[in-house]
Design a protein around this motif. Structure first.
Motif, short mmCIF file in Angstrom:
data_model
loop_
_atom_site.label_atom_id
_atom_site.label_comp_id
_atom_site.label_asym_id
_atom_site.label_seq_id
_atom_site.Cartn_x
_atom_site.Cartn_y
_atom_site.Cartn_z
N MET A 1 0.83 -1.20 0.00
CA MET A 1 0.00 0.00 0.00
C MET A 1 0.87 1.26 0.00
O MET A 1 0.60 2.24 -0.68
CB MET A 1 -0.90 -0.03 1.23
CG MET A 1 -1.86 1.10 1.33
SD MET A 1 -2.18 1.49 3.06
CE MET A 1 -0.56 1.95 3.64
N HIS A 2 1.96 1.19 0.75
CA HIS A 2 2.86 2.33 0.88
C HIS A 2 3.57 2.63 -0.45
O HIS A 2 3.76 3.78 -0.83
CB HIS A 2 3.89 2.04 1.98
CG HIS A 2 4.28 3.25 2.76
ND1 HIS A 2 4.85 3.21 4.01
CD2 HIS A 2 4.19 4.57 2.44
CE1 HIS A 2 5.09 4.44 4.42
NE2 HIS A 2 4.70 5.28 3.49
N PHE A 3 3.96 1.58 -1.17
CA PHE A 3 4.58 1.78 -2.49
C PHE A 3 3.61 2.48 -3.43
O PHE A 3 3.99 3.34 -4.22
CB PHE A 3 5.03 0.44 -3.10
CG PHE A 3 6.18 -0.22 -2.38
CD1 PHE A 3 7.20 0.54 -1.81
CD2 PHE A 3 6.25 -1.60 -2.27
CE1 PHE A 3 8.27 -0.06 -1.14
CE2 PHE A 3 7.31 -2.21 -1.60
CZ PHE A 3 8.32 -1.44 -1.04
N LEU B 1 11.23 11.93 0.23
CA LEU B 1 11.34 11.38 1.58
C LEU B 1 10.98 9.90 1.61
O LEU B 1 11.59 9.11 2.34
CB LEU B 1 10.47 12.16 2.57
CG LEU B 1 10.96 13.57 2.88
CD1 LEU B 1 10.04 14.24 3.91
CD2 LEU B 1 12.39 13.56 3.40
N HIS B 2 9.99 9.47 0.81
CA HIS B 2 9.66 8.05 0.75
C HIS B 2 10.84 7.24 0.20
O HIS B 2 11.09 6.13 0.64
CB HIS B 2 8.39 7.80 -0.07
CG HIS B 2 7.14 8.03 0.73
ND1 HIS B 2 6.36 9.13 0.58
CD2 HIS B 2 6.57 7.28 1.71
CE1 HIS B 2 5.34 9.07 1.44
NE2 HIS B 2 5.44 7.95 2.13
N GLU B 3 11.56 7.81 -0.75
CA GLU B 3 12.72 7.08 -1.30
C GLU B 3 13.79 6.90 -0.23
O GLU B 3 14.37 5.83 -0.09
CB GLU B 3 13.25 7.81 -2.54
CG GLU B 3 12.27 7.67 -3.70
CD GLU B 3 12.61 8.52 -4.91
OE1 GLU B 3 13.56 9.32 -4.85
OE2 GLU B 3 11.89 8.39 -5.93
N GLY C 1 3.61 13.46 9.95
CA GLY C 1 4.90 13.90 9.43
C GLY C 1 5.99 12.86 9.50
O GLY C 1 5.74 11.66 9.39
N TRP C 2 7.21 13.34 9.67
CA TRP C 2 8.40 12.51 9.59
C TRP C 2 9.38 12.87 10.70
O TRP C 2 9.44 14.02 11.12
CB TRP C 2 9.14 12.77 8.27
CG TRP C 2 8.37 12.49 7.03
CD1 TRP C 2 7.38 13.27 6.49
CD2 TRP C 2 8.52 11.37 6.15
NE1 TRP C 2 6.92 12.70 5.33
CE2 TRP C 2 7.61 11.54 5.09
CE3 TRP C 2 9.36 10.25 6.15
CZ2 TRP C 2 7.48 10.62 4.05
CZ3 TRP C 2 9.25 9.34 5.12
CH2 TRP C 2 8.32 9.52 4.08
N ALA C 3 10.17 11.86 11.13
CA ALA C 3 11.34 12.13 11.96
C ALA C 3 12.55 11.92 11.06
O ALA C 3 12.64 10.91 10.37
CB ALA C 3 11.40 11.17 13.13
N GLU D 1 0.21 7.97 9.65
CA GLU D 1 -0.48 6.75 10.11
C GLU D 1 -0.52 5.65 9.04
O GLU D 1 -0.54 4.47 9.37
CB GLU D 1 -1.90 7.09 10.59
CG GLU D 1 -1.85 7.73 11.97
CD GLU D 1 -3.20 8.18 12.48
OE1 GLU D 1 -4.19 8.08 11.73
OE2 GLU D 1 -3.25 8.63 13.63
N HIS D 2 -0.48 6.05 7.76
CA HIS D 2 -0.53 5.01 6.72
C HIS D 2 0.68 4.07 6.79
O HIS D 2 0.65 2.98 6.24
CB HIS D 2 -0.68 5.63 5.32
CG HIS D 2 0.50 6.44 4.86
ND1 HIS D 2 0.41 7.75 4.49
CD2 HIS D 2 1.80 6.11 4.70
CE1 HIS D 2 1.61 8.20 4.14
NE2 HIS D 2 2.47 7.21 4.26
N ALA D 3 1.75 4.52 7.46
CA ALA D 3 2.96 3.69 7.55
C ALA D 3 2.76 2.48 8.46
O ALA D 3 3.55 1.54 8.42
CB ALA D 3 4.14 4.54 8.04
N MET E 1 12.38 8.44 8.94
CA MET E 1 11.30 7.57 9.44
C MET E 1 9.94 8.24 9.17
O MET E 1 9.66 9.34 9.64
CB MET E 1 11.47 7.32 10.94
CG MET E 1 10.36 6.46 11.55
SD MET E 1 10.73 5.89 13.23
CE MET E 1 10.69 7.44 14.16
N ASP E 2 9.12 7.53 8.42
CA ASP E 2 7.75 7.98 8.12
C ASP E 2 6.88 7.70 9.35
O ASP E 2 6.82 6.56 9.82
CB ASP E 2 7.24 7.15 6.91
CG ASP E 2 5.95 7.70 6.32
OD1 ASP E 2 5.26 8.47 7.00
OD2 ASP E 2 5.66 7.32 5.16
N VAL E 3 6.24 8.72 9.89
CA VAL E 3 5.30 8.48 10.98
C VAL E 3 3.88 8.94 10.64
O VAL E 3 3.07 9.21 11.52
CB VAL E 3 5.78 9.05 12.35
CG1 VAL E 3 6.97 8.27 12.86
CG2 VAL E 3 6.12 10.53 12.28
FE LIG Z 1 4.36 7.40 3.79
#
Ligand SMILES: [Fe+2]
Length: 211
Positions: free
Chosen positions: A27-29, A79-81, A130-132, A169-171, A165-167
């Motif tokens: 799903m994330h891809f 950022l996903h990459e 967001g992201w850390a 919720e979909h992660a 790190m993706d934070v």
């Molecule tokens: Fe994500």
């Protein structure tokens, strides 16, 4: 004529992570591919606005909105990459070896790896979407951790992402409850590809040394 080059989604093989299911990744891809697509779409639309060498006054509101959205989509793609790239198929080793360059960098920037980790994990638990990110300042090699709201607010210009790190919720929503983000963060740590992280650091130190 358009002079832009389209981005293509990168492929990542991340089957068999600890605590992050293949379904989540699939799903994330797909979500990531959406960011690549939108980055291309927006770039194309913006190119059309400027191809006559001018942004007319009546075009300005639409042009501005597209350009603002470009920051969201572009950072969502990039950022996903970084995130997928710093995960290891089949799971990782948990914390890095004490001799790792990353541990040395964390010690000189935070006093110890443990303090660095407490900060990074703390940021990951912050409320919001967001992201850390652990960045390195290429000017002096120093590490610093940052919270990024959505994909684009809080990125530090010119700094190099070392661990991402993706934070959102979909992660983790298929694997954990919304309130169980700490469990996801634990799972994330157990899957970190420290070799990829070391490579990022190494590239930066080589660059700094040559500067
Ligand atoms: Fe994500």
């Amino acid at each position: 004529m358009s002079t832009t080059t389209s981005y293509k989604p990168r492929e990542f093989n991340l089957n068999g992570l600890n605590g992050i299911s293949d379904e989540t990744l699939e799903m994330h891809f797909k979500l990531y591919e959406g960011y690549v697509k939108e980055t291309n779409n927006l770039t194309e639309k913006i190119t059309k606005f400027i191809e006559d060498g001018n942004v007319d006054q009546e075009e300005m509101p639409a042009y501005s909105e597209l350009t603002r959205r470009l920051g969201f989509e572009y950072n969502g793609m990039v950022l996903h990459e970084y995130y997928f790239e710093n995960l290891k198929s089949g799971g990782g080793i948990g914390d890095p070896e004490r001799t790792a360059k990353f541990v040395k960098a964390a010690e000189s920037s935070f006093g110890s790896y443990e303090v660095w980790k407490a900060d990074f994990v703390g940021i990951g638990k912050m409320r919001g979407v967001g992201w850390a990110i652990c960045n390195q300042n290429p000017a002096n090699g120093r590490l610093s951790n940052h919270w990024i709201t959505l994909h684009e607010t809080g990125n530090i210009a010119g700094f190099d992402p070392i661990l991402v790190m993706d934070v959102w919720e979909h992660a983790y929503l298929l694997d954990y409850k919304p309130a169980e983000r700490p469990k996801y963060i634990e799972a994330f740590f157990s899957n970190i590809d420290w070799v990829a992280v070391e490579k990022r650091l190494q590239q930066k130190s080589t660059r700094s040394a040559g500067a």
